[in-house]
Motif scaffolding. Structure first.
Motif, PDB file in Angstrom:
ATOM      1  N   LEU A 122       0.914  -1.333   0.061  1.00  5.94           N
ATOM      2  CA  LEU A 122      -0.009   0.014   0.022  1.00  5.94           C
ATOM      3  C   LEU A 122       0.786   1.238   0.090  1.00  5.94           C
ATOM      4  N   PHE A 123       1.952   1.369   0.755  1.00  5.53           N
ATOM      5  CA  PHE A 123       2.681   2.563   1.115  1.00  5.53           C
ATOM      6  C   PHE A 123       3.417   2.638  -0.361  1.00  5.53           C
ATOM      7  N   ALA A 124       3.917   1.584  -0.872  1.00  3.19           N
ATOM      8  CA  ALA A 124       4.675   1.322  -2.170  1.00  3.19           C
ATOM      9  C   ALA A 124       4.074   2.191  -3.410  1.00  3.19           C
ATOM     10  N   VAL A 125       2.466   1.910  -3.236  1.00  5.67           N
ATOM     11  CA  VAL A 125       1.651   2.357  -4.462  1.00  5.67           C
ATOM     12  C   VAL A 125       1.390   3.928  -4.222  1.00  5.67           C
ATOM     13  N   VAL A 126       1.292   4.271  -2.839  1.00  5.15           N
ATOM     14  CA  VAL A 126       1.195   5.712  -2.553  1.00  5.15           C
ATOM     15  C   VAL A 126       2.502   6.389  -2.892  1.00  5.15           C
ATOM     16  N   THR A 127       3.589   6.033  -2.721  1.00  2.00           N
ATOM     17  CA  THR A 127       4.918   6.506  -2.935  1.00  2.00           C
ATOM     18  C   THR A 127       5.059   6.592  -4.371  1.00  2.00           C
ATOM     19  N   VAL A 128       4.652   5.598  -5.259  1.00  5.52           N
ATOM     20  CA  VAL A 128       4.834   5.864  -6.825  1.00  5.52           C
ATOM     21  C   VAL A 128       3.966   6.959  -7.189  1.00  5.52           C
ATOM     22  N   VAL A 129       2.496   7.196  -6.631  1.00  4.51           N
ATOM     23  CA  VAL A 129       1.719   8.002  -7.332  1.00  4.51           C
ATOM     24  C   VAL A 129       2.359   9.474  -6.746  1.00  4.51           C
ATOM     25  N   LEU A 130       2.675   9.647  -5.323  1.00  2.00           N
ATOM     26  CA  LEU A 130       3.462  10.997  -5.013  1.00  2.00           C
ATOM     27  C   LEU A 130       4.555  11.215  -5.769  1.00  2.00           C
ATOM     28  N   VAL A 131       5.398  10.323  -6.073  1.00  4.26           N
ATOM     29  CA  VAL A 131       6.487  10.800  -6.959  1.00  4.26           C
ATOM     30  C   VAL A 131       6.370  11.228  -8.109  1.00  4.26           C
ATOM     31  N   LEU A 132       5.292  10.406  -8.830  1.00  6.48           N
ATOM     32  CA  LEU A 132       4.805  10.682 -10.159  1.00  6.48           C
ATOM     33  C   LEU A 132       4.346  12.137 -10.093  1.00  6.48           C
ATOM     34  N   LEU A 133       3.376  12.488  -9.286  1.00  5.67           N
ATOM     35  CA  LEU A 133       2.752  13.823  -8.976  1.00  5.67           C
ATOM     36  C   LEU A 133       3.804  14.872  -8.816  1.00  5.67           C
ATOM     37  N   SER A 134       4.879  14.677  -8.087  1.00  9.51           N
ATOM     38  CA  SER A 134       5.933  15.660  -7.845  1.00  9.51           C
ATOM     39  C   SER A 134       6.788  15.926  -9.057  1.00  9.51           C
ATOM     40  N   ALA A 135       7.006  14.834  -9.790  1.00  7.09           N
ATOM     41  CA  ALA A 135       7.796  14.881 -11.108  1.00  7.09           C
ATOM     42  C   ALA A 135       6.857  15.780 -11.978  1.00  7.09           C
ATOM     43  N   LEU A 136       5.738  15.603 -12.139  1.00  3.90           N
ATOM     44  CA  LEU A 136       4.908  16.465 -12.826  1.00  3.90           C
ATOM     45  C   LEU A 136       4.529  17.710 -12.485  1.00  3.90           C
ATOM     46  N   ASN A 137       5.048  18.086 -11.237  1.00  2.34           N
ATOM     47  CA  ASN A 137       4.762  19.472 -10.776  1.00  2.34           C
ATOM     48  C   ASN A 137       3.321  19.635 -10.382  1.00  2.34           C
ATOM     49  N   ILE A 138       2.734  18.511  -9.871  1.00  5.92           N
ATOM     50  CA  ILE A 138       1.089  18.738  -9.503  1.00  5.92           C
ATOM     51  C   ILE A 138       1.155  18.790  -7.892  1.00  5.92           C
ATOM     52  N   GLY A 139       0.453  19.523  -7.492  1.00  4.64           N
ATOM     53  CA  GLY A 139       0.007  19.612  -6.146  1.00  4.64           C
ATOM     54  C   GLY A 139       1.055  20.368  -5.242  1.00  4.64           C
ATOM     55  N   GLY A 140       2.220  20.889  -5.648  1.00  5.63           N
ATOM     56  CA  GLY A 140       3.142  21.802  -5.233  1.00  5.63           C
ATOM     57  C   GLY A 140       4.196  21.010  -4.649  1.00  5.63           C
ATOM     58  N   SER A 141       5.092  21.725  -3.797  1.00  2.00           N
ATOM     59  CA  SER A 141       6.191  21.032  -3.329  1.00  2.00           C
ATOM     60  C   SER A 141       5.882  20.669  -1.766  1.00  2.00           C
TER      61      SER A 141
END
Length: 141
Positions: A122-141
């Motif tokens: 579960l935490f792995a999936v959340v991590t992948v999503v958060l890393v992708l969103l951060s790389a896309l600059n979605i949601g701020g830093s």
């Protein structure tokens, strides 16, 4: 979002370290009857650890290329994780049907607590999503 990804990645890593330690302490690396191939286990671990270091550097340096590098490293980590999950499920199911006292030749991964496996995934999936969103600059830093 960068810090949230870091926190979830560290929590994921802690669960992974626990399972790696359990697997090693029950003879997983010595071959035995483990259904998890040694290269898959250590490839998953090494790529995840390298990715975490890259992510920490990204959080400090805030260079977009590092965020994408960390995400790209997470892709094979996730694939290897799914391979291990697919190989672990039959071992876990066999545990429920094993006769009492059957301890000889037990795969090392049978000793993984289900809660740790589920939380790690579960935490792995959340991590992948958060890393992708951060790389896309979605949601701020």
């Amino acid at each position: 979002m960068d810090i949230a990804a870091l926190v979830t990645w560290v929590i994921t890593a802690l669960g992974g370290f626990y399972m790696l330690g359990t697997w090693l302490s029950h003879g997983g690396a010595r071959g035995g009857s483990s259904h998890l191939p040694v290269p898959v286990i250590f490839g998953h671990f090494a790529l995840a650890a390298i990715g975490l270091v890259v992510w920490i550097i990204y959080v400090i340096a805030d260079k977009e290329a590092l965020a994408w590098t960390a995400f790209i490293l997470l892709v094979p980590v996730a694939l290897l994780g799914f391979v291990m999950l697919a190989r672990w499920i039959p071992v876990h199911r066999a545990q429920a049907t094993a006769p009492a006292g059957a301890g000889q030749g037990v795969p090392a991964e049978r000793h993984f607590p289900v809660a740790v496996v589920l939380a790690h995934g579960l935490f792995a999936v959340v991590t992948v999503v958060l890393v992708l969103l951060s790389a896309l600059n979605i949601g701020g830093s």
